[in-house]
Design an enzyme around this catalytic site. Structure first.
Site, PDB file in Angstrom:
ATOM      1  N   THR A 158       6.469 -11.373 -26.176  1.00 20.28           N
ATOM      2  CA  THR A 158       6.119 -10.282 -25.271  1.00 20.28           C
ATOM      3  C   THR A 158       4.735 -10.493 -24.671  1.00 20.28           C
ATOM      4  O   THR A 158       3.765 -10.717 -25.399  1.00 20.28           O
ATOM      5  CB  THR A 158       6.155  -8.954 -26.054  1.00 20.28           C
ATOM      6  OG1 THR A 158       7.472  -8.777 -26.560  1.00 20.28           O
ATOM      7  CG2 THR A 158       5.764  -7.787 -25.167  1.00 20.28           C
ATOM      8  N   GLU A 159       4.675 -10.410 -23.366  1.00 21.79           N
ATOM      9  CA  GLU A 159       3.416 -10.559 -22.620  1.00 21.79           C
ATOM     10  C   GLU A 159       2.684 -11.846 -22.992  1.00 21.79           C
ATOM     11  O   GLU A 159       1.462 -11.913 -22.957  1.00 21.79           O
ATOM     12  CB  GLU A 159       2.508  -9.340 -22.817  1.00 21.79           C
ATOM     13  CG  GLU A 159       3.164  -8.013 -22.442  1.00 21.79           C
ATOM     14  CD  GLU A 159       3.562  -7.926 -20.972  1.00 21.79           C
ATOM     15  OE1 GLU A 159       3.154  -8.795 -20.191  1.00 21.79           O
ATOM     16  OE2 GLU A 159       4.299  -6.995 -20.628  1.00 21.79           O
ATOM     17  N   LEU A 160       3.492 -12.839 -23.405  1.00 26.12           N
ATOM     18  CA  LEU A 160       2.944 -14.163 -23.705  1.00 26.12           C
ATOM     19  C   LEU A 160       1.952 -14.141 -24.882  1.00 26.12           C
ATOM     20  O   LEU A 160       1.048 -14.970 -24.960  1.00 26.12           O
ATOM     21  CB  LEU A 160       2.260 -14.746 -22.464  1.00 26.12           C
ATOM     22  CG  LEU A 160       2.748 -16.115 -21.971  1.00 26.12           C
ATOM     23  CD1 LEU A 160       4.255 -16.157 -21.830  1.00 26.12           C
ATOM     24  CD2 LEU A 160       2.107 -16.483 -20.644  1.00 26.12           C
ATOM     25  N   ARG A 458       6.946 -10.774 -17.805  1.00 25.79           N
ATOM     26  CA  ARG A 458       6.278 -10.010 -16.795  1.00 25.79           C
ATOM     27  C   ARG A 458       4.896  -9.659 -17.249  1.00 25.79           C
ATOM     28  O   ARG A 458       4.616  -9.578 -18.410  1.00 25.79           O
ATOM     29  CB  ARG A 458       7.027  -8.756 -16.503  1.00 25.79           C
ATOM     30  CG  ARG A 458       7.102  -7.886 -17.670  1.00 25.79           C
ATOM     31  CD  ARG A 458       8.247  -7.006 -17.412  1.00 25.79           C
ATOM     32  NE  ARG A 458       7.740  -5.776 -16.876  1.00 25.79           N
ATOM     33  CZ  ARG A 458       7.424  -4.790 -17.640  1.00 25.79           C
ATOM     34  NH1 ARG A 458       7.518  -4.916 -18.910  1.00 25.79           N
ATOM     35  NH2 ARG A 458       7.010  -3.688 -17.128  1.00 25.79           N
TER      36      ARG A 458
END
Lengths: 464, 457
Positions: A158-160, A458
């Site tokens: 999530t979110e890198l 994203r």
């Protein structure tokens, strides 16, 4: 589909250009008040979620999917890229925008588009609950296989967000590549365009986002104050050509909504995307690759220590965007404190609701910093303020807690088997392909072979 | 740059945001190098006003600037700033926010007071103490004052506004200045005359307009005065975009004439608040302001009724007076809220600060609030705040919860959230304090100085 051709004089392996796009939609909450607790179990704003996913599908997913498919075909497979498509986004597209999902499936079928693994609910479960993290990853892997026809081999959190714990867990689950942010704090003098290993991991390869070149497209593209405006495909290709000769993989990671949603059609973003692959391929030094292809083709340049989580958000590249203020921390704490009760309730619907609440966007909406970053958050929040986001979220948690408690009490009264017995089989407990050893991915995809597609990620939750 | 400013008395002489704003602005202007001759209406006794007096006008010593921590410190710097401000008090019975009925009542009160003074003066009594301040000056000798104040002041509010304008016109002829700047409708006619007599540009500053105060039931005479003042002005300053919108829509003020200068906070308001021992019992939710249509007290009660259903120990306090107060007391009783709602009546000065210190949450449910400084005072004392979106202050605050005044469900939901969620309180109070500390009158004054230069050029 042909294998990438080495254009020009045969040299060392070409420098890989690795576009990866994050696709995600959260299930936004209704304006759920304290007076709804115990009265109303409609937590999510279906109308709003439908409106937004349809809008984004129309402006971004559908036209961009069509464009990328054309690019793959016109370049005979020399243009390649990756996506992550969160489980919540897949669910929303299945319900409200099937034509968008078909576009992603068509891309995956070309064999030139990899779909990445991630948590099914775009959650921060890795921080709080290892079991839940593994369950959501397995759930998503199964979903990707069902929808796109291939189990993922590369992972993006999530979110890198990456750290050594995430890396080790992901390696343990059988992934060969992990995507992360090429932050200055992590890399220091090193180049983001090399393939790295992670301290404590054996086989896992780390691919780090080249934030300057990625953000040229994702953030600066339409900024007229930027000295490089307007960005053309040729100009972008020249930036690539200026990179040091020993760079092996330029990772262009961005929100898929960059195309048509963050950067409107009128900015010329689609024209740029249409022209970019050929402009890049005009230089024989470059070839497009997917993350798994890159990870399996290169030995690590170094093993990096990542003691603290790093994300791709905001200037700090930390978790401040999700856990930076007391509201966010209180909400996250309350969320995971509720998980045992939800599991114990034996109610699949409550667990499904809980997982939707675990989507990190809910925390992101509570961000309060007032900076240029703060503007970004505000832009993507469906709430009038971060406080409103917190209020609705906490009210929903209270309601969920009440219902989970009631269900557990009912179960006890009825003498039903202990908690958890009637849960839907947790994906983690199903025979888990992620824990099997993966066949070594081919260094070069065989022509026509289905290529694992990557997931998109994203940058920030989007809202109305 | 010299400004003839027609304003209102400073606190603590009056309550309300207008005097507070005038104080902050004039202090700020002194710091950015603007000379201000500040004219205020003031009801005097008929004492000898001395040789400097110009037709019903008295020079008032400027209070020594308390060191508010802004700008250069020390007595010399304070004296230099004080030298940039002169205060002229013009004999008048005007007070801001006065209705025609209230004006009549005020005249009657002044007459009663004068009669009592006269009786006292007739009786053998020690000589009056030396005059230190006009407030005290008013207490002395009224023998030369005509007994009927109505014969001296205007017989009604509109006549007094007009009389004030005539006096100010005379004052203006004797003063040198580059710009006339007027605050709210009662001073507009005076300012327009001063501008016309001097040929200097006029700036009109709108802190509130008749539509804020009265909704749709406006007093046409007041609206007419507002329209004339706005039309005569070279620039119109609104205290918020909210108010600027009303001025465009209701008064047809062209956008190019309009400027927004938000209010700010003085250091006095920013200072660490009172620490009071809170009485035992549930949390206190506070309404503090005039109990009038404009302030939305009814929505406060409606929300209270919803909150006590889920949090029965919460106490609601309504502080302030106003024409709707009796109706609110009755309504609270009728709604079964007698146990939960307390009315304190009008509070001023330290009592206001003490009340804020007692509160766990401040609510400003105004129907139409051009700005609204009181939430900032609450935040300066670490009290979380809910304000209506129909307020100017909502434009500049991030660390406040916002509601539409009519949405009592949302208001109740947010009251409960603040009381039930410590993390929310923590974010609101910490963020609120930081925001309030960042709001400086000096910065607002700098905006005004730019505007003066624009119109004086």
């Amino acid at each position: 589909m042909t294998a990438p051709r080495a254009a020009g004089p045969a040299t060392a392996a070409p420098t890989a250009v690795v576009p990866y796009f994050q696709v995600h939609q959260p299930f936004r909450l209704r304006r759920y008040t304290y007076f709804d607790i115990g009265v109303d179990a409609r937590w999510f704003d279906d109308a709003e979620n439908e409106r937004i996913v349809r809008r984004v599908a129309e402006r971004c997913y559908v036209p961009t999917n069509a464009l990328l498919l054309r690019l793959v075909e016109e370049t005979e497979g020399r243009f390649r890229c990756a996506f992550s498509v969160s489980g919540t986004a897949i669910e929303q597209m299945e319900r409200w925008a099937p034509e968008a999902l078909e576009g992603f499936v068509a891309l995956a079928r070309t064999g030139c588009v990899e779909v990445l693994g991630e948590t099914s609910h775009h959650s921060l479960a890795f921080l709080a609950d290892d079991l839940e993290f593994r369950a959501q990853v397995a759930d998503q892997a199964a979903r990707v296989e069902r929808v796109f026809g291939r189990r993922p081999t590369a992972f993006r959190n999530t979110e890198l967000v990456i750290d050594e714990h995430v890396a080790r867990t992901v390696e343990d689950l059988g992934f060969v590549a992990l995507l992360g942010e090429g932050s200055d704090g992590l890399l220091g003098w090193r180049s983001p365009a090399r393939v790295y290993g992670v301290e404590g991991c054996e086989r896992l390869r780390l691919l780090l986002r080249h934030y300057r070149l990625s953000d040229d497209i994702a953030f600066r593209f339409s900024n007229r104050a930027w000295d490089q405006w307007p960005l053309t495909a040729e100009k972008f290709a020249r930036s690539l050509a200026a990179l040091p000769a020993d760079d092996v993989a330029v990772n262009l990671f961005m929100d898929y909504e960059t195309f048509g949603e963050h950067q409107w059609k009128e900015t010329g973003i689609f024209d740029f995307l249409a022209a970019m692959p050929r402009a890049v391929l005009a230089d024989p030094r470059f070839a497009f690759r997917t993350p798994t292809e890159v990870a399996t083709a290169h030995a690590p340049a170094a093993r990096l220590a990542i003691p603290h989580p790093i994300s791709w958000a905001d200037a700090e590249r930390d978790l401040g965007a999700w856990l930076g203020n007391p509201m966010q921390r209180a909400a996250n704490l309350a969320l995971y404190a509720l998980l045992p009760a939800v599991r114990a309730s034996g109610r699949a619907d409550l667990l499904a609701a809980w997982r939707r609440l675990s989507t990190s966007d809910h925390l992101y909406y509570m961000f309060t910093k007032r900076t240029s970053d703060g503007d970004v958050h505000e832009h993507f929040s469906p709430y009038a303020s971060p406080h409103d986001a917190f209020i609705a979220f906490m009210n929903v948690l209270d309601d969920l807690e009440r219902r989970a408690g009631a269900a557990a009490a009912d179960a006890t009264a009825a003498g039903t088997p202990p908690a958890g017995a009637v849960l839907p089989p947790a994906p983690a407990r199903a025979p888990d392909p992620l824990t099997r050893p993966l066949p070594p991915p081919p260094a070069t995809p065989a022509p026509g072979a289905a290529q694992p597609s990557k997931r998109s990620r994203r940058r920030v939750p989007r809202g109305g | 740059m010299r400004v003839l400013m027609l304003g209102w008395e400073f606190p603590p002489h009056i309550s309300g945001g207008l005097g507070t704003a005038c104080l902050g602005l004039t202090r700020g202007l002194a710091k950015v190098g603007v000379d201000v001759t500040f004219v205020v209406p003031k009801a005097f006794g008929d004492e000898d006003r001395g040789p400097t007096r110009v037709l019903g006008c008295n020079e008032v010593p400027v209070e020594v600037d308390e060191d508010d921590g802004e700008g250069p410190r020390g007595p010399a710097a304070a004296a230099a700033r004080a030298a940039r401000r002169r205060v002229l008090a013009v004999d008048s019975a005007l007070l801001p926010y006065l209705s025609a009925e209230q004006y009549a009542a005020r005249l009657a009160a002044l007459e009663r007071e004068a009669a009592e003074e006269e009786e006292r003066a007739a009786a053998p009594a020690p000589a009056p103490a030396p005059v230190e301040h006009p407030d005290k000056a008013r207490r002395v000798s009224v023998a030369k004052r005509p007994l009927s104040f109505a014969g001296f002041y205007g017989p009604d509010l509109m006549a007094e506004v007009e009389r004030y304008a005539k006096v100010v016109e005379q004052v203006a002829r004797a003063e040198a200045f580059d710009v006339v700047h007027a605050h709210d409708w009662m001073t507009y006619p005076a300012a327009a005359r001063a501008a016309a007599a001097s040929g200097k540009p006029l700036v009109v500053h709108v802190h509130a307009c008749e539509y804020d105060r009265s909704g749709e039931h406006v007093n046409p005479a007041i609206v007419a005065i507002e329209r004339a003042g706005l039309a005569a002005a070279h620039r119109v300053v609104a205290v918020s975009h909210f108010t600027a919108g009303i001025l465009r829509r209701r008064y047809g003020v062209p956008a190019e004439k309009l400027r927004v200068v938000h209010n700010a906070v003085t250091r006095r308001e920013q200072r660490e608040g009172w620490h009071v021992e809170k009485p035992a019992g549930g949390p206190v939710v506070l309404f503090l302001g005039r109990v009038t249509f404009q302030k939305g007290p009814v929505y406060f009660l409606e929300a209270a009724a919803r909150v006590v259903r889920v949090l029965p120990d919460v106490r609601f306090v309504m502080s302030g007076s106003g024409d709707m107060l009796p109706a609110m007391v009755e309504r609270a009783a009728a709604m079964g809220l007698a146990r939960h709602v307390r009315f304190t009546g009008f509070l001023s000065g330290a009592d206001v600060e003490r009340m804020f210190a007692l509160a766990d949450l401040y609510v400003m449910p105004s129907v139409s609030e051009p700005f609204g400084i009181s939430p900032l005072e609450a935040m300066a004392q670490d009290v979380p705040v809910i304000v209506s979106r129909q307020s100017g202050v909502a434009e500049v605050l991030a660390s406040a919860l916002k509601v539409d005044f009519w949405d009592v469900e949302d208001l109740a939901n947010k009251i409960v959230a603040v009381l039930r969620r410590p993390a929310l309180r923590q974010v609101l109070t910490a963020g609120g304090r930081a925001e309030v500390e960042g709001m400086r009158w000096e910065a607002r004054a700098a905006q005004l100085a730019t505007l003066y230069a624009e119109v004086a050029a």
